[in-house]
Design an enzyme around this catalytic site. Structure first.
Site, short mmCIF file in Angstrom:
data_model
loop_
_atom_site.label_atom_id
_atom_site.label_comp_id
_atom_site.label_asym_id
_atom_site.label_seq_id
_atom_site.Cartn_x
_atom_site.Cartn_y
_atom_site.Cartn_z
CG HIS A 3 -5.88 -29.55 5.69
ND1 HIS A 3 -6.87 -29.44 4.41
CD2 HIS A 3 -5.60 -28.34 5.81
CE1 HIS A 3 -6.94 -28.15 4.23
NE2 HIS A 3 -6.28 -27.64 4.98
CD GLU A 77 -4.34 -21.80 7.33
OE1 GLU A 77 -3.35 -21.38 7.63
OE2 GLU A 77 -4.53 -22.21 6.39
#
Length: 195
Positions: A3, A77
């Site tokens: 990201h 994550e």
């Protein structure tokens, strides 16, 4: 791909499962990486359900005309448990070798490396099996992508050995149950735009 930048990235704070949006620079990075995909074939898109990954994926989807980005918790994550929102230096101090402590018990409610790696690799196999003969983009996070690189290279690269830039692209091929690395950490789209 990883990201774009968030304020917590900039401040070097541990994000993990904390749902932090892109900052202004991160939104610019997402637009730049989207442009890098303009002339590439993209059939399907998946993203972590966390905002920073999803916002990045939406920028790409606009450019490549993919109507839907499928989100998934298993693409998140690695969870850093009680240490989220702390300085990265604190993580390095409290959990020495946090990126290389395979087989260790969970500390500070952090997700074990093996558990994070398994949930991601299992989901990626499902994705490529569902999307046979399609070009797939997955937007996720630095630590979890490094866990996948570690898996594909049998520990030669990835976790504990590599830093992935925000919006860097790592490309893999999957055939007959085997993964192959095409490129890792390509962030030319960021370099070119600043020249």
């Amino acid at each position: 791909m990883r990201h774009g930048q968030t304020d917590w990235n900039k401040q070097r704070l541990i994000q993990g499962h904390s749902n932090i949006p892109l900052n202004e620079k991160g939104r610019e990075q997402a637009k730049k990486v989207a442009e890098a995909f303009r002339d590439k074939r993209v059939d399907v898109m998946y993203s972590s359900d966390l905002l920073r990954a999803y916002e990045t994926a939406l920028e790409i989807a606009k450019v490549v005309s993919v109507e839907k980005v499928t989100t998934c918790k298993r693409l998140r994550e690695r969870s850093f448990g009680d240490l989220e929102a702390q300085a990265v230096s604190k993580l390095e101090e409290l959990v020495p070798g946090y990126g290389t402590n395979w087989g260790s018990d969970a500390v500070y409610n952090m997700e074990r490396l093996e558990d994070a790696q398994k949930r991601l690799t299992d989901r990626l196999v499902e994705i490529v099996e569902e999307a046979k003969n399609k070009h797939v983009v997955v937007v996720s996070h630095g630590a979890i992508i490094n866990l996948f690189i570690h898996f594909v290279t049998n520990g030669e690269d990835g976790t504990g050995k590599r830093h992935l830039e925000n919006t860097s692209i790592s490309t893999f091929k999957y055939k007959d149950g085997e993964w192959e690395i095409v490129e890792i950490n390509n962030h030319d789209h960021l370099v070119k735009s600043t020249e």
